[in-house]
Write an enzyme that holds these catalytic residues in place. Structure first.
Site, PDB file in Angstrom:
ATOM      1  N   SER A 116       0.856  -1.183   0.000  1.00 42.21           N
ATOM      2  CA  SER A 116       0.000   0.000   0.000  1.00 42.21           C
ATOM      3  C   SER A 116       0.890   1.229   0.000  1.00 42.21           C
ATOM      4  CB  SER A 116      -0.882   0.000   1.259  1.00 42.21           C
ATOM      5  OG  SER A 116      -1.533   1.236   1.442  1.00 42.21           O
ATOM      6  N   TYR A 145      -2.633  -0.666  10.445  1.00 40.68           N
ATOM      7  CA  TYR A 145      -2.582  -0.882   8.995  1.00 40.68           C
ATOM      8  C   TYR A 145      -1.235  -0.465   8.417  1.00 40.68           C
ATOM      9  CZ  TYR A 145      -3.955  -0.725   4.088  1.00 40.68           C
ATOM     10  OH  TYR A 145      -4.031  -0.940   2.737  1.00 40.68           O
ATOM     11  N   LYS A 181       1.778  -2.800   6.673  1.00 45.88           N
ATOM     12  CA  LYS A 181       2.197  -2.603   5.288  1.00 45.88           C
ATOM     13  C   LYS A 181       3.684  -2.277   5.196  1.00 45.88           C
ATOM     14  CE  LYS A 181      -1.727  -3.449   3.310  1.00 45.88           C
ATOM     15  NZ  LYS A 181      -1.883  -4.604   2.383  1.00 45.88           N
TER      16      LYS A 181
END
Length: 270
Positions: free
Chosen positions: A144, A157, A161
């Site tokens: 991402s 998150y 990533k």
């Protein structure tokens, strides 16, 4: 040289980027094993593609379980024979909008289980067999822009990533000189069921949105090449520039180099 895959495995394939990747590969004539933990969603996705003539197979699997991933690999190689492309795409958003100290630890672990550990399990199950085949193949890890760009309230998150990007970079080094290529997909905002309804995190910059099909096209165009980073959104350079220029400014303050001699992300040099 572009790789024209005849076989592929896509994880997180029931919706979003995973479904778009499966559709793009199948459209080009590849036989695709699609896997997801969401059995009903996966069945619907496979039915939709098969109705258009795609040769797709559904395998429901919990990729956080190493044994289940090994079974997936056995099934995929048994169904497809040699595999040309593995899209290591499963992912979750998890809790957002909370500072790190407020995020429940079990929820943070759950995000890492999917966004990092599931990708590790897939790589460990598939890469040795890709190497054994001796044929050109391509592993695509879906990370991402959050592997680089971090806003407030994204501790789970973004950290997962970052970890996935590090694993992908290590895999690229591990596989240097072999027929197995590695790329890392770093999409920004993508219009998918997973992200609809989310707002940009506080202090985040840039908010262009693309479709899942556009992300899949970017992956398709990179197959078989030495292109490691696959950026998809028009604002990627600006967002990365904001992050890395901040690093250079901090280094300059520490006298490692002067502001005038520090590297520039926005440089026109190739």
């Amino acid at each position: 040289m572009h790789l024209q895959p005849s076989t592929a495995v896509v994880t997180g394939a029931a919706s979003g980027i995973g479904f778009a990747l499966s559709a793009r590969l199948a459209q080009a004539g590849a036989r695709v094993v699609m896997t997801d933990i969401a059995g009903d969603g996966l069945a619907g996705a496979v039915e939709e593609l098969a109705a258009h003539g795609a040769d797709v197979t559904a395998v429901v699997a919990d990729l956080t379980d190493p044994a289940a991933v090994q079974e997936l690999a056995d099934t995929a190689f048994g169904r497809l024979g040699d595999i040309d492309v593995v899209c290591n795409n499963a992912g979750v958003v998890g809790p957002v909008g909370m500072p790190l100290w407020s995020v429940p630890l079990d929820e943070m672990h759950a995000v890492f289980d999917v966004n990092y550990w599931a990708h590790v399990h897939v790589a460990r199950a598939f890469v040795p067999r890709l190497l054994d085949s001796g044929r050109p193949s391509h592993l695509v890890q879906t990370a991402s822009m959050s592997a680089f760009v971090v806003g407030a309230g994204t501790a789970s998150y973004a950290a997962s990533k970052h970890a996935d990007l590090a694993a992908a970079r290590s895999l690229r080094a591990d596989l240097d000189g072999t027929p197995v290529r590695v790329s890392v997909l770093c999409p920004g905002r993508v219009d998918t069921p997973m992200t609809r309804g989310l707002v940009a995190p506080r202090n985040a910059t840039g908010n262009t949105t693309i479709s899942a099909d556009e992300a899949a096209d970017a992956v398709w165009n990179a197959l078989g090449s030495d292109r490691f980073y696959i950026f998809t959104n028009a604002d990627a350079q600006t967002r990365l520039g904001d992050q890395f220029n901040d690093v250079w400014r901090h280094l300059a303050r520490e006298k490692y180099w002067t502001e005038s001699s520090s590297p520039s992300v926005n440089s026109s040099r190739p």
